[in-house]
Design a protein around this motif. Structure first.
Motif, short mmCIF file in Angstrom:
data_model
loop_
_atom_site.label_atom_id
_atom_site.label_comp_id
_atom_site.label_asym_id
_atom_site.label_seq_id
_atom_site.Cartn_x
_atom_site.Cartn_y
_atom_site.Cartn_z
N MET A 42 0.83 -1.21 0.00
CA MET A 42 0.00 0.00 0.00
C MET A 42 0.87 1.25 0.00
SD MET A 42 -2.94 -1.22 2.73
CE MET A 42 -3.71 0.39 2.73
N ASP A 43 1.95 1.25 0.80
CA ASP A 43 2.84 2.42 0.82
C ASP A 43 3.51 2.63 -0.53
OD1 ASP A 43 2.18 2.88 3.43
OD2 ASP A 43 3.97 1.91 4.27
N LEU A 44 3.96 1.54 -1.14
CA LEU A 44 4.57 1.66 -2.47
C LEU A 44 3.57 2.17 -3.50
CD1 LEU A 44 6.86 -1.50 -2.81
CD2 LEU A 44 7.59 0.90 -2.90
N HIS A 45 2.34 1.68 -3.38
CA HIS A 45 1.31 2.11 -4.33
C HIS A 45 1.02 3.60 -4.17
CE1 HIS A 45 -2.09 1.69 -7.01
NE2 HIS A 45 -2.87 2.32 -6.12
N ARG A 46 0.97 4.08 -2.93
CA ARG A 46 0.75 5.52 -2.70
C ARG A 46 1.93 6.33 -3.24
NH1 ARG A 46 -1.71 3.91 2.39
NH2 ARG A 46 0.34 4.08 3.40
N GLU A 47 3.13 5.81 -3.01
CA GLU A 47 4.31 6.52 -3.51
C GLU A 47 4.30 6.58 -5.03
OE1 GLU A 47 7.58 8.80 -3.22
OE2 GLU A 47 6.47 8.01 -1.50
N ALA A 48 3.91 5.48 -5.67
CA ALA A 48 3.84 5.46 -7.13
C ALA A 48 2.76 6.41 -7.65
CB ALA A 48 3.57 4.03 -7.62
N GLU A 49 1.61 6.47 -6.99
CA GLU A 49 0.55 7.40 -7.38
C GLU A 49 1.03 8.84 -7.26
OE1 GLU A 49 -2.51 6.97 -8.59
OE2 GLU A 49 -2.11 4.82 -8.79
N PHE A 50 1.76 9.11 -6.18
CA PHE A 50 2.28 10.46 -5.99
C PHE A 50 3.28 10.82 -7.08
CE2 PHE A 50 5.81 12.95 -4.13
CZ PHE A 50 5.15 14.15 -3.95
N ALA A 51 4.11 9.82 -7.46
CA ALA A 51 5.13 10.09 -8.47
C ALA A 51 4.51 10.33 -9.84
CB ALA A 51 6.10 8.91 -8.55
N ARG A 52 3.34 9.76 -10.11
CA ARG A 52 2.70 9.91 -11.41
C ARG A 52 1.98 11.24 -11.58
NH1 ARG A 52 1.46 4.28 -10.93
NH2 ARG A 52 -0.60 4.81 -10.09
N LYS A 127 18.55 -5.86 -0.54
CA LYS A 127 19.29 -5.23 0.54
C LYS A 127 20.49 -4.51 -0.03
CE LYS A 127 21.52 -6.15 4.98
NZ LYS A 127 21.93 -7.17 5.97
N LEU A 128 20.62 -3.26 0.32
CA LEU A 128 21.75 -2.45 -0.12
C LEU A 128 22.47 -1.94 1.12
CD1 LEU A 128 23.16 -1.29 -2.65
CD2 LEU A 128 21.75 0.77 -2.37
N GLU A 129 23.69 -2.42 1.27
CA GLU A 129 24.45 -2.15 2.49
C GLU A 129 23.65 -2.66 3.70
OE1 GLU A 129 25.53 1.98 2.44
OE2 GLU A 129 26.96 1.70 0.79
N ASP A 130 23.25 -1.78 4.63
CA ASP A 130 22.51 -2.23 5.81
C ASP A 130 21.02 -1.92 5.73
OD1 ASP A 130 24.81 -3.19 6.99
OD2 ASP A 130 25.29 -1.25 7.93
N THR A 131 20.56 -1.54 4.56
CA THR A 131 19.17 -1.09 4.41
C THR A 131 18.42 -2.04 3.50
OG1 THR A 131 19.89 1.20 4.66
CG2 THR A 131 17.66 0.83 3.82
N HIS A 132 17.23 -2.40 3.91
CA HIS A 132 16.34 -3.22 3.08
C HIS A 132 15.38 -2.30 2.33
CE1 HIS A 132 17.43 -7.15 4.84
NE2 HIS A 132 17.67 -6.44 5.95
N TRP A 133 15.21 -2.56 1.03
CA TRP A 133 14.33 -1.74 0.20
C TRP A 133 13.30 -2.63 -0.49
CZ3 TRP A 133 14.82 3.44 0.54
CH2 TRP A 133 16.05 3.96 1.00
N ALA A 134 12.08 -2.05 -0.60
CA ALA A 134 11.05 -2.64 -1.45
C ALA A 134 10.84 -1.69 -2.62
CB ALA A 134 9.75 -2.83 -0.67
N PHE A 135 10.61 -2.23 -3.82
CA PHE A 135 10.50 -1.36 -4.99
C PHE A 135 9.36 -1.80 -5.90
CE2 PHE A 135 13.22 -4.82 -6.36
CZ PHE A 135 12.77 -5.10 -7.64
N GLU A 136 8.94 -0.88 -6.71
CA GLU A 136 7.92 -1.14 -7.73
C GLU A 136 8.33 -0.37 -8.98
OE1 GLU A 136 3.33 0.18 -8.49
OE2 GLU A 136 3.77 -0.74 -6.55
N VAL A 137 8.34 -1.03 -10.10
CA VAL A 137 8.80 -0.44 -11.37
C VAL A 137 7.60 -0.28 -12.30
CG1 VAL A 137 10.32 -0.71 -13.36
CG2 VAL A 137 11.07 -1.51 -11.10
N GLN A 138 7.45 0.93 -12.86
CA GLN A 138 6.41 1.20 -13.87
C GLN A 138 7.11 1.64 -15.15
OE1 GLN A 138 2.97 3.53 -12.38
NE2 GLN A 138 4.07 3.54 -10.41
N LYS A 139 6.87 0.92 -16.21
CA LYS A 139 7.52 1.25 -17.49
C LYS A 139 6.57 2.11 -18.33
CE LYS A 139 10.09 -0.88 -21.29
NZ LYS A 139 9.61 0.12 -22.26
#
Length: 421
Positions: A42-52, A127-139
Motif C-alpha cells: 500500500m505504501d509503495l502504491h501511494r508513492e507510485a501514485e504520488f510520483a505519477r 538489501k543495499l548495504e545495511d538497508t532493506h528496500w522494497a520497490f515497484e517499477v512502472q515502465k
C-alpha cells in the motif's frame, strides 16, 4: 522396561508439543508477514501514485527541497511511515529526476535504481548495504518510474519475531520437559506398582501351589513303591493326597474368585439388601465354632440397616472376618461384633483380643498372599487371600475396610458401606 516406557512417553510428548508450537508460530508468522507485505504494498502504491502526478512532483533532485519541505508545497503528498521516494530514469537506467521528501545522497538514488532495474522484476525487495528496500517499477513509453520504500524496520520486526519465538520456544520446551517428566513418573508409578504386584502375585501363587503338589507327588511315589499293598494299609498316604488336593482346590477357587472380581465389576447386579439380617445369619452360623474355641462372644446388631449390593458376597466378607478373628484370638479371649448406623453409612466392627498386629503390617494385611506369620497361617490352612477377597468385595460395594490394632491387646476390623435411602 518402565524407564523405556517413560522415555517414549516423554519423546512423544515433546515431539507433539514441538510440532504444535511450530505450527502455531508458522501461522502467526504467515499472518504477520502478510500484514507487513500488504502495508508495504500500500505504501509503495501511494508513492507510485504520488510520483505519477504531474503537478511538479517530479523534477531535478535538489537536496533539502521537495513538496513536503517547502511551506507552500503540495499538501496532497501522503505521510510516509518510513523513507520513501520515486526515481525516474530513461530507458538506459540513467536517473533523470527524483520525487522525495527526504534529504538523501544522490548516489543512493542511483544505486537503488540500478539495483531495481538489474533485477528485471516489476516489484520486489533487495538489501543495499545495511538497508532493506522494497520497490515497484512502472515502465512508460521512454522511461521508468521506480518507487522505493525503506523496509528495514519491517524486516527487523519479522527477524525479531523469529528470534523471540526461538527464545520462548526453548524456554517453554525446557519447562515442558521437566513438567512432562514429573507427570510421566506420576502416571507410570501406579502401572509399575500394579505390575510389581502382579509379578509378586504370580510368584506367590506358584509358591503356594508348589508345596501341595510336592506333597501329592511324594505320596504318589510312596503308593507306587508299594503297589502290591492293600488300600487299607496305604490309606494314610491317600488321606494326605486328599487333604492337599482340597487345599489346592480352595486356593484355585479363591484365585478365580479374585480374578472374576477384578475383571467383571460392572456385571454385578446391585439391589437393596438387609445388612443386619446378613450379619446375624453369619454370626449364628459361626456361634458354635466360636464357643468350641472357648472364645467369649458378644454382638450388637442394629436392625433394619439396608445397603445396595449383593447379600451373598457381603456374607462372605463377614465370614472371613469372623473366621480370621477365631484363628487369632488368644485362649479364653473374647470377640465383639457391632453393626450400627454411623452418619450416612453402615459400620461393622469385628474386635478380637490377642497378639495384635504391628503398625508395619497393618498397611499390607489386605495384600494378596500377605501374612504377618507365614508359618502359623500355613498350619491353619490359610493362604493370605481371605482379607484380599474381603477388601475386593467391600470396594465393589463402594465401601471401605481397614484395621486398627494394639499390639498384645486387640485387633479391630472396620467395614463401612453406604447406607441405602
Amino acid at each position: 522396561m518402565f524407564r523405556k516406557l517413560r522415555n517414549k512417553f516423554l519423546l512423544l510428548n515433546m515431539v507433539t508439543i514441538s510440532v504444535m508450537l511450530l505450527i502455531a508460530f508458522a501461522c502467526i508468522y504467515v499472518i504477520m508477514y502478510q500484514n507487513v507485505s500488504r502495508d508495504i504494498g500500500m505504501d509503495l502504491h501511494r508513492e507510485a501514485e504520488f510520483a505519477r502526478k504531474p503537478a511538479g512532483n517530479l523534477g531535478p533532485f535538489k537536496p533539502g527541497h521537495g513538496p513536503k519541505s517547502e511551506p507552500g508545497g503540495n499538501d496532497q503528498q501522503p505521510m510516509a511511515r518510513s523513507v520513501s521516494f520515486s526515481v525516474v530514469t530513461d530507458s538506459e537506467g540513467t536517473v533523470q529526476s527524483v520525487a522525495s521528501r527526504f534529504d538523501l545522497a544522490e548516489q543512493i538514488y542511483r544505486a537503488v535504481a540500478a539495483k531495481a532495474l538489474a533485477s528485471g522484476k516489476q516489484e520486489g525487495k533487495f538489501k543495499l548495504e545495511d538497508t532493506h528496500w522494497a520497490f515497484e517499477v512502472q515502465k512508460l513509453s521512454d522511461r521508468y518510474v521506480l518507487s522505493f520504500l525503506d523496509i528495514t524496520s519491517q524486516q527487523d520486526f519479522l527477524a525479531n519475531l523469529v528470534y523471540a519465538f526461538l527464545l520462548v520456544a526453548s524456554i517453554m520446551l525446557i519447562l515442558i520437559y521437566f513438567i512432562s517428566r514429573y507427570f510421566a513418573n506420576r502416571s507410570i508409578e501406579p502401572v509399575q506398582v500394579a505390575f510389581d504386584k502382579q509379578k509378586q502375585f504370580i510368584a506367590d501363587a506358584s509358591h503356594e501351589l508348589k508345596t501341595p503338589l510336592a506333597v501329592i507327588q511324594t505320596n504318589v511315589d510312596v503308593l507306587l513303591a508299594h503297589a502290591d499293598d492293600t488300600i487299607a494299609n496305604q490309606s494314610k498316604w491317600l488321606t494326605f493326597i486328599q487333604s492337599e488336593s482340597e487345599r489346592m482346590s480352595k486356593l484355585t477357587n479363591d484365585l478365580l474368585y479374585l480374578a472374576q472380581i477384578d475383571q467383571a465389576e460392572a456385571a454385578v447386579l446391585f439391589l437393596p439388601f438387609d445388612v443386619s439380617e446378613a450379619v446375624e445369619q453369619v454370626v449364628l452360623t459361626m456361634e458354635a465354632i466360636i464357643f468350641e474355641s472357648r472364645i467369649q462372644l458378644s454382638y450388637e446388631i442394629e436392625p433394619g440397616l439396608i445397603a445396595r449390593g449383593s447379600q451373598e458376597p457381603f456374607k462372605q466378607v463377614v465370614m472371613i472376618l469372623l473366621d480370621n478373628a477365631v484363628k487369632y484370638t488368644n485362649a479364653n479371649g473374647s470377640m465383639d461384633i457391632v453393626l450400627k448406623k454411623r452418619h450416612h453409612s453402615i459400620q461393622l466392627t469385628v474386635t478380637n483380643t490377642g497378639e495384635g498386629i504391628s503398625e508395619s503390617h497393618l498397611e499390607r494385611i489386605f495384600d494378596r498372599f500377605y501374612r504377618t506369620d507365614a508359618s502359623r497361617s500355613r498350619s491353619q490352612g490359610g493362604y493370605g487371600l481371605g482379607l484380599a477377597i474381603a477388601k475386593a468385595i467391600v470396594e465393589q460395594h463402594k465401601g471401605n475396610i481397614y484395621a486398627k490394632s494394639t499390639e498384645g491387646k486387640q485387633t479391630t476390623f472396620i467395614v463401612e458401606l453406604p447406607l441405602s435411602a
